[in-house]
Scaffold this motif. Structure first.
Motif, short mmCIF file in Angstrom:
data_model
loop_
_atom_site.label_atom_id
_atom_site.label_comp_id
_atom_site.label_asym_id
_atom_site.label_seq_id
_atom_site.Cartn_x
_atom_site.Cartn_y
_atom_site.Cartn_z
N LEU A 1 26.72 -35.18 57.05
CA LEU A 1 28.08 -35.42 57.53
C LEU A 1 28.01 -36.27 58.79
O LEU A 1 27.21 -35.99 59.70
N PRO A 2 28.85 -37.30 58.89
CA PRO A 2 28.76 -38.21 60.02
C PRO A 2 29.23 -37.60 61.33
O PRO A 2 28.83 -38.05 62.41
N PHE A 3 30.07 -36.58 61.26
CA PHE A 3 30.63 -35.98 62.48
C PHE A 3 30.37 -34.48 62.51
O PHE A 3 30.51 -33.79 61.51
N SER A 4 30.00 -34.00 63.69
CA SER A 4 29.87 -32.57 63.87
C SER A 4 31.26 -31.94 63.89
O SER A 4 32.20 -32.52 64.47
N PRO A 5 31.46 -30.78 63.27
CA PRO A 5 32.80 -30.19 63.22
C PRO A 5 33.28 -29.77 64.60
O PRO A 5 32.52 -29.24 65.42
N GLY A 6 34.54 -30.01 64.87
CA GLY A 6 35.17 -29.56 66.11
C GLY A 6 36.05 -28.36 65.83
O GLY A 6 36.24 -27.94 64.68
N ILE A 7 36.62 -27.82 66.89
CA ILE A 7 37.50 -26.65 66.77
C ILE A 7 38.86 -27.00 67.37
O ILE A 7 38.96 -27.65 68.41
N LEU A 8 39.91 -26.56 66.69
CA LEU A 8 41.27 -26.63 67.19
C LEU A 8 41.70 -25.21 67.48
O LEU A 8 41.70 -24.36 66.58
N SER A 9 42.05 -24.94 68.74
CA SER A 9 42.31 -23.57 69.18
C SER A 9 43.67 -23.49 69.87
O SER A 9 43.99 -24.32 70.73
N VAL A 10 44.47 -22.52 69.49
CA VAL A 10 45.75 -22.31 70.15
C VAL A 10 45.52 -21.50 71.42
O VAL A 10 44.93 -20.41 71.39
N ALA A 11 45.95 -22.04 72.55
CA ALA A 11 45.78 -21.36 73.83
C ALA A 11 46.52 -20.02 73.80
O ALA A 11 47.67 -19.95 73.36
N ASN A 12 45.85 -18.99 74.27
CA ASN A 12 46.39 -17.63 74.20
C ASN A 12 46.69 -17.12 75.61
O ASN A 12 45.78 -16.93 76.41
N PRO A 13 47.95 -16.90 75.95
CA PRO A 13 48.29 -16.48 77.32
C PRO A 13 47.73 -15.12 77.70
O PRO A 13 47.67 -14.79 78.89
N GLN A 14 47.31 -14.34 76.71
CA GLN A 14 46.77 -13.00 76.99
C GLN A 14 45.25 -12.95 76.90
O GLN A 14 44.67 -11.88 76.92
N ALA A 15 44.62 -14.13 76.80
CA ALA A 15 43.17 -14.19 76.69
C ALA A 15 42.58 -14.86 77.93
O ALA A 15 43.30 -15.41 78.77
N ASP A 16 41.26 -14.80 78.05
CA ASP A 16 40.53 -15.40 79.15
C ASP A 16 40.03 -16.77 78.70
O ASP A 16 39.16 -16.86 77.82
N GLY A 17 40.56 -17.83 79.29
CA GLY A 17 40.17 -19.18 78.89
C GLY A 17 38.70 -19.45 79.07
O GLY A 17 38.08 -20.17 78.28
N ALA A 18 38.12 -18.89 80.12
CA ALA A 18 36.68 -19.08 80.36
C ALA A 18 35.87 -18.44 79.25
O ALA A 18 34.88 -19.01 78.77
N GLU A 19 36.28 -17.25 78.81
CA GLU A 19 35.56 -16.57 77.73
C GLU A 19 35.65 -17.37 76.43
O GLU A 19 34.66 -17.50 75.71
N ILE A 20 36.83 -17.91 76.14
CA ILE A 20 37.00 -18.69 74.92
C ILE A 20 36.12 -19.93 74.97
O ILE A 20 35.42 -20.27 74.00
N TYR A 21 36.13 -20.63 76.11
CA TYR A 21 35.31 -21.83 76.26
C TYR A 21 33.83 -21.50 76.06
O TYR A 21 33.11 -22.18 75.32
N ARG A 22 33.35 -20.44 76.71
CA ARG A 22 31.93 -20.07 76.60
C ARG A 22 31.58 -19.66 75.18
O ARG A 22 30.47 -19.94 74.70
N HIS A 23 32.51 -19.03 74.47
CA HIS A 23 32.23 -18.63 73.09
C HIS A 23 32.04 -19.87 72.22
O HIS A 23 31.09 -19.92 71.42
N PHE A 24 32.90 -20.84 72.39
CA PHE A 24 32.78 -22.07 71.59
C PHE A 24 31.47 -22.80 71.89
O PHE A 24 30.78 -23.25 70.97
N VAL A 25 31.14 -22.91 73.15
CA VAL A 25 29.98 -23.71 73.56
C VAL A 25 28.67 -22.94 73.39
O VAL A 25 27.71 -23.45 72.78
N ASP A 26 28.61 -21.72 73.91
CA ASP A 26 27.34 -20.98 73.96
C ASP A 26 27.04 -20.23 72.67
O ASP A 26 25.88 -20.14 72.26
N VAL A 27 28.06 -19.65 72.05
CA VAL A 27 27.84 -18.83 70.86
C VAL A 27 27.90 -19.68 69.59
O VAL A 27 27.03 -19.57 68.72
N LEU A 28 28.90 -20.55 69.50
CA LEU A 28 29.11 -21.31 68.27
C LEU A 28 28.48 -22.70 68.33
O LEU A 28 28.40 -23.38 67.29
N GLY A 29 28.06 -23.15 69.50
CA GLY A 29 27.38 -24.44 69.61
C GLY A 29 28.27 -25.63 69.30
O GLY A 29 27.79 -26.66 68.82
N VAL A 30 29.55 -25.52 69.60
CA VAL A 30 30.50 -26.61 69.36
C VAL A 30 30.59 -27.48 70.61
O VAL A 30 30.65 -26.97 71.73
#
Length: 394
Positions: A174-203
């Motif tokens: 595949l020519p492109f690595s898959p990206g993620i589209l995420s709906v911002a959640n006012p009741q969630a921790d943005g830092a945790e979401i960012y770290r999950h995408f980058v550190d856990v899922l490798g996106v």
């Protein structure tokens, strides 16, 4: 012999193509199914071959009438992978065989990833389809909104689909690595979401979407989205990794540095030769797909793809109103220092039943928080204050 009329230049034409107007999930915030508009349910479940052929003819004629640099088709839904695989292949073949006068054709797909298997990977490889995944974070966050019709979690299946795409990309399929589209959640921790995408899922590239809320909706938390985004932004800045791109942040940084043509084009159709609209499975053309949740007249069909040319669409009263609204500022925004960068926010977030699109965004304060924090980071990086002041027009 008369002089040949010079063709107008279009930098980018993007079609959101509804190839499947049903879904295997029941996300409670979905603007397609759960915001009170029945257009999807009233449309055919899948696009048929005739409407695909009509689209190819439409694009062929458009490329004859205009100099179009890039044509992009976004396969969308519902869930696009509910389409039969053979029909999907036929559709791609038909689109790719079209004659577009030298315009570059790109195929993209947005999916919840649940149905991705080796056969789908082979199709994406064969037709060079770039694929992005919809996911809101770790399981306990994703499960707050993205459940199936039986109330079951979709997280593990979505991540499995993502990992299959990542493996295929590493293999060079595949020519492109898959990206993620995420709906911002006012009741969630943005830092945790960012770290999950980058550190856990490798996106390495993703985007945060503001919820498709407007003044009709209740229980909006106008400040909490700003907190979420700023927490994610701080992590992104801390990483200082040029290989990680977050579209919302990159686009606003570009605007604050004065590179407005690299900014958030979704606010300003046509300003930089960028046009976009939706084609349903029924072949009907409409403006910005997210506006269906308003059920406003602006989302009524412009016409059928078989009966219109691109010029007809661009000069239609609804499309012209859409473009004008995106360029105009609500009165409440006229004195705001961020108006040149924010541009009044997304139209859907400005909608109210009585004033239509003349209100400021329901997330106005959150966007002020984000733009203030981005500016502070730019100053910390050594960007001159005068450059930012010039960009925001103060």
């Amino acid at each position: 012999m008369g002089l040949e009329q010079k063709k107008e230049n279009i930098e980018h034409l993007e079609i959101v193509l509804k190839i499947s107007e049903r879904c295997n999930l029941n996300c409670d915030y979905c603007y397609v199914f759960n915001k009170g508009n029945s257009a999807a349910e009233d449309s055919p479940a899948r696009i048929n071959k005739n409407n695909v052929r009509h689209l190819v003819t439409f694009l062929h004629k458009a490329s004859q009438q205009y100099n179009i640099k890039t044509l992009k088709i976004d396969f969308h839904g519902g869930e696009p992978l509910l389409m039969n695989k053979r029909h999907f292949a036929d559709m791609c073949e038909c689109l790719l065989k079209g004659h577009y006068q030298g315009s570059k054709l790109m195929l993209a797909l947005q999916t919840n990833g649940i149905l991705i298997d080796e056969e789908w990977i082979a199709l994406f490889e064969c037709y060079s389809v770039s694929v992005n995944i919809s996911l809101d974070g770790p399981k306990y966050i994703n499960d707050r909104h993205r459940l199936d019709h039986q109330g079951r979690s979709s997280y593990l299946q979505t991540v499995s689909g993502l990992q299959k795409l990542q493996k295929a990309h590493r293999q060079g399929r595949l020519p492109f690595s898959p990206g993620i589209l995420s709906v911002a959640n006012p009741q969630a921790d943005g830092a945790e979401i960012y770290r999950h995408f980058v550190d856990v899922l490798g996106v390495t590239h993703f985007d945060f979407l503001l919820p498709d809320d407007c003044y009709k909706d209740t229980a909006i938390l106008p400040f909490e989205i700003g907190r979420f985004l700023n927490d994610a932004l701080n992590e992104w800045i801390k990483d200082d990794d040029p290989h990680i791109a977050v579209r919302l942040f990159n686009s606003h940084i570009a605007s604050l540095l004065g590179n407005m043509n690299e900014g958030f084009l979704g606010h300003t159709p046509n300003v930089y030769g960028v046009y976009a609209f939706t084609v349903g499975s029924d072949g009907l053309i409409r403006v910005d797909d997210t506006l269906r949740s308003t059920s406003d007249d602006i989302f009524n069909p412009i016409g059928h793809i078989s009966c219109l040319g691109l010029s007809d669409v661009l000069h239609d009263v609804k499309f012209k109103e859409y473009a004008q609204l995106a360029l105009s500022l609500p009165v409440e925004c006229e004195q705001c220092i961020w108006k040149n960068v924010c541009a009044g926010g997304r139209l859907v977030n400005r909608f109210s039943t009585d004033q239509r699109f003349q209100r400021k965004s329901v997330y106005c304060y959150s966007m002020r928080m984000l733009l203030s924090r981005i500016s502070a980071h730019l100053l910390d990086m050594g960007v001159k204050e005068s450059r930012i002041i010039k960009a925001i027009g103060q």
